[in-house]
Design an enzyme around this catalytic site. Sequence first.
Site, PDB file in Angstrom:
ATOM      1  N   ALA A  14     -24.486 -11.487 -12.423  1.00  0.00           N
ATOM      2  CA  ALA A  14     -25.069 -12.487 -13.321  1.00  0.00           C
ATOM      3  C   ALA A  14     -25.676 -11.880 -14.577  1.00  0.00           C
ATOM      4  CB  ALA A  14     -26.137 -13.288 -12.574  1.00  0.00           C
ATOM      5  N   GLY A  15     -25.861 -10.561 -14.560  1.00  0.00           N
ATOM      6  CA  GLY A  15     -26.572  -9.914 -15.668  1.00  0.00           C
ATOM      7  C   GLY A  15     -25.785  -9.985 -16.970  1.00  0.00           C
ATOM      8  N   ARG A  19     -26.301  -3.539 -22.771  1.00  0.00           N
ATOM      9  CA  ARG A  19     -26.012  -2.184 -23.248  1.00  0.00           C
ATOM     10  C   ARG A  19     -24.517  -1.977 -23.552  1.00  0.00           C
ATOM     11  NH1 ARG A  19     -29.414   0.487 -18.376  1.00  0.00           N
ATOM     12  NH2 ARG A  19     -28.981  -1.580 -17.522  1.00  0.00           N
ATOM     13  N   LYS A  26     -20.071  -7.890 -19.156  1.00  0.00           N
ATOM     14  CA  LYS A  26     -19.874  -6.513 -18.663  1.00  0.00           C
ATOM     15  C   LYS A  26     -18.932  -6.440 -17.468  1.00  0.00           C
ATOM     16  CE  LYS A  26     -23.239  -4.323 -16.348  1.00  0.00           C
ATOM     17  NZ  LYS A  26     -24.451  -3.502 -16.175  1.00  0.00           N
ATOM     18  N   GLY A 113     -21.612  -5.969  -9.172  1.00  0.00           N
ATOM     19  CA  GLY A 113     -20.359  -6.178  -9.892  1.00  0.00           C
ATOM     20  C   GLY A 113     -20.066  -5.092 -10.910  1.00  0.00           C
ATOM     21  N   GLU A 166     -38.179   1.674 -10.178  1.00  0.00           N
ATOM     22  CA  GLU A 166     -37.272   1.571 -11.319  1.00  0.00           C
ATOM     23  C   GLU A 166     -37.649   2.620 -12.364  1.00  0.00           C
ATOM     24  OE1 GLU A 166     -34.362  -0.488 -11.675  1.00  0.00           O
ATOM     25  OE2 GLU A 166     -34.919  -0.134  -9.607  1.00  0.00           O
ATOM     26  N   LYS A 362      14.836  -8.303 -26.128  1.00  0.00           N
ATOM     27  CA  LYS A 362      13.935  -9.362 -25.672  1.00  0.00           C
ATOM     28  C   LYS A 362      14.752 -10.425 -24.978  1.00  0.00           C
ATOM     29  CE  LYS A 362      13.228 -13.094 -27.253  1.00  0.00           C
ATOM     30  NZ  LYS A 362      13.145 -14.332 -28.051  1.00  0.00           N
TER      31      LYS A 362
HETATM   32  C1  UD1 Z   1     -30.182  -1.709 -10.628  1.00  0.00           C
HETATM   33  C2  UD1 Z   1     -31.295  -1.325  -9.656  1.00  0.00           C
HETATM   34  C3  UD1 Z   1     -31.515   0.190  -9.758  1.00  0.00           C
HETATM   35  C4  UD1 Z   1     -30.218   0.901  -9.407  1.00  0.00           C
HETATM   36  C5  UD1 Z   1     -29.060   0.419 -10.290  1.00  0.00           C
HETATM   37  C6  UD1 Z   1     -27.769   0.949  -9.751  1.00  0.00           C
HETATM   38  C7  UD1 Z   1     -32.842  -3.209  -9.517  1.00  0.00           C
HETATM   39  C8  UD1 Z   1     -34.129  -3.779  -9.960  1.00  0.00           C
HETATM   40  N1  UD1 Z   1     -32.502  -2.021 -10.022  1.00  0.00           N
HETATM   41  O1  UD1 Z   1     -30.646  -1.392 -11.941  1.00  0.00           O
HETATM   42  O2  UD1 Z   1     -32.551   0.599  -8.856  1.00  0.00           O
HETATM   43  O3  UD1 Z   1     -30.369   2.309  -9.568  1.00  0.00           O
HETATM   44  O4  UD1 Z   1     -28.974  -1.025 -10.271  1.00  0.00           O
HETATM   45  O5  UD1 Z   1     -26.661   0.648 -10.577  1.00  0.00           O
HETATM   46  O6  UD1 Z   1     -32.157  -3.811  -8.718  1.00  0.00           O
HETATM   47  N2  UD1 Z   1     -27.733  -8.793 -12.029  1.00  0.00           N
HETATM   48  C9  UD1 Z   1     -27.753 -10.123 -11.672  1.00  0.00           C
HETATM   49  N3  UD1 Z   1     -28.824 -10.872 -12.064  1.00  0.00           N
HETATM   50  C10 UD1 Z   1     -29.871 -10.356 -12.767  1.00  0.00           C
HETATM   51  C11 UD1 Z   1     -29.822  -8.997 -13.112  1.00  0.00           C
HETATM   52  C12 UD1 Z   1     -28.755  -8.238 -12.724  1.00  0.00           C
HETATM   53  O7  UD1 Z   1     -26.847 -10.625 -11.042  1.00  0.00           O
HETATM   54  O8  UD1 Z   1     -30.788 -11.110 -13.078  1.00  0.00           O
HETATM   55  C13 UD1 Z   1     -26.564  -8.007 -11.646  1.00  0.00           C
HETATM   56  C14 UD1 Z   1     -25.830  -7.448 -12.856  1.00  0.00           C
HETATM   57  O9  UD1 Z   1     -24.787  -8.305 -13.263  1.00  0.00           O
HETATM   58  C15 UD1 Z   1     -25.254  -6.143 -12.324  1.00  0.00           C
HETATM   59  C16 UD1 Z   1     -26.257  -5.739 -11.254  1.00  0.00           C
HETATM   60  O10 UD1 Z   1     -26.982  -6.895 -10.909  1.00  0.00           O
HETATM   61  O11 UD1 Z   1     -23.996  -6.304 -11.730  1.00  0.00           O
HETATM   62  C17 UD1 Z   1     -27.192  -4.644 -11.720  1.00  0.00           C
HETATM   63  O12 UD1 Z   1     -27.898  -5.104 -12.860  1.00  0.00           O
HETATM   64  P1  UD1 Z   1     -28.439  -4.113 -13.958  1.00  0.00           P
HETATM   65  O13 UD1 Z   1     -29.205  -4.875 -14.948  1.00  0.00           O
HETATM   66  O14 UD1 Z   1     -27.340  -3.260 -14.457  1.00  0.00           O
HETATM   67  O15 UD1 Z   1     -29.452  -3.253 -13.076  1.00  0.00           O
HETATM   68  P2  UD1 Z   1     -29.896  -1.763 -13.326  1.00  0.00           P
HETATM   69  O16 UD1 Z   1     -30.918  -1.735 -14.398  1.00  0.00           O
HETATM   70  O17 UD1 Z   1     -28.706  -0.915 -13.494  1.00  0.00           O
HETATM   71 CA    CA Z   2     -26.514  -1.276 -13.619  1.00  0.00          CA
END
Ligand code: UD1
Ligand code: CA
Length: 492
Positions: A14-15, A19, A26, A113, A166, A362
């Site tokens: 969902a993120g 970056r 992403k 994901g 974190e 083609k």
């Molecule tokens: C997260 C972990 C971190 C770990 C890293 C590994 C947390 C708080 N942190 O950080 O400890 O080392 O992954 O890759 O969990 N996502 C959602 N909803 C949200 C936010 C994120 O579904 O509200 C999903 C994103 O789409 C992604 C995944 O969760 O697939 C990770 O999100 P991201 O923001 O990349 O987390 P990191 O900061 O990498």
């Molecule tokens: Ca990540």
Amino acid sequence: MNDVRPDAVIILAAGEGTRMRSTLPKVLHPIGGAPLLGHSMRAASAAGASETVVVIRHQRDRVAAFVEDFAGRLEGHAVIADQDEVKGTGRAVECGLQALPADLSGTVVVTMGDVPLLSAETIGELTRAHAEAGAAVTVVTSVLEDPQSYGRIIRDAKGDVERIVEFKDATEDERAVTEINSGIYAFDVAVLRRELANVTTENAQGEKYLTDVLALARAAGGTVHAHVIPDRWQAEGVNDRVQLAALGRILNERTCERHMRAGVTIVDPATTWIDTDVSIGADTTIQPGTQLLGATSIGSGTTIGPEVTLTDCWVGDDVHLRRAEGELAVVGDGASVGPYSYLRPGTRLGAKGKIGGFVETKNTTIGEGAKVPHLTYAGDAEIKEGANIGAGTIFANYDGATKSRTVVGRHTFVGSQSVLVAPVEIADGAYVAAGSAVTDPIEPGQLGIARARQRTIDGWVAKRHPGTPTDAAAKAAASSSSPTTESSEDQQ
Ligand code: UD1
Ligand code: CA
């Protein structure tokens, strides 16, 4: 403990992925021919989860459409769960849980994901380790030389996992820890439900962190276990395009290695790119600079490259294919293609046929043993078995409004630099004279000539270009060539 399949897998997608600096979500950025999320879905499916939930929010419809399509291709089923406006991985899992049966018990695996190299085997091993430890939570960790901005695993004096911090919330000392959180976990679903309700957003990012569940589960008396994996790449996530390229390269290395172990020679894996779905027969050689993409399938004893790009192509056995680009094309056994050939969708080259240099095709079928060797465009054509298309022939298939077909019959010979103006049919066993512009049918055994007959005009150079070197050369040739005397001298 033979059954090591998770009861459910929740994939977080969902993120926003800020970056990446991209309009494409992403998790839809591809490596190895599939979006990152596709790799996560495939691993979950191969791990045999009875339920798979994908949590989405950012560009929801676009991601949902992909999930539905890809689940269909895996011959599986994925439930889509929508995350609300509360941010963070903890909230994402809460929303995912709501899509699962309320009475679900057992082990829920959470994956990301954006962690594409995690394998189904590792999900299985995680689930087994979790069950064997009788743990409330098991987290997959890895030790990295450069732990970057990953969450850090904090252990107590006994070495047990205490919590995850974190990067943004970590102290200097905590940042020095090199064991990282992969973001992949196995949870007892009851513990997960209970403790997520206790997670707050009091942290540097104001998000509901899934990672906080570990300390809460431990405080409630549960066992928190770490499953350390030696293969660090399976734990690595993609946050920016530098990591996307790095993981893409590792995935490609692994794909090349798999083919080499199965009997394929890859001369230079560093410049060879093979998508994960490609199949290649034994004793085939891949020369440098080759890309085999999509659902491409290559037979045995074939040589591909150097410098070939094939997307969704089917290539038979004992084919020679070099310096070419192809898409949705079929190349039969023993055929030869290249150099500098462009096989567009709908090209079907028969066994032992040839598509040579600077030839573009083609929607064209070329029969067994038929040859299109040089400098030709063949569009919307059927070139039957054994036919030969002379250098520079153009199949004029388009009149500016509609496209029409051309047929060239069996063992028919088309002379060089002809234009075949579609729709037109040249029968089996016919000839077309070089330089013809063919607009009408040619019947079996006929020669078709469609050009002006040659005229020769005596004395033209002397009259139009007197005194030039050309004129001098003509005069010298005329005075020395007395054909009768010359040939009789030669014979003596
Ligand atoms: C997260 C972990 C971190 C770990 C890293 C590994 C947390 C708080 N942190 O950080 O400890 O080392 O992954 O890759 O969990 N996502 C959602 N909803 C949200 C936010 C994120 O579904 O509200 C999903 C994103 O789409 C992604 C995944 O969760 O697939 C990770 O999100 P991201 O923001 O990349 O987390 P990191 O900061 O990498
Ligand atoms: Ca990540």
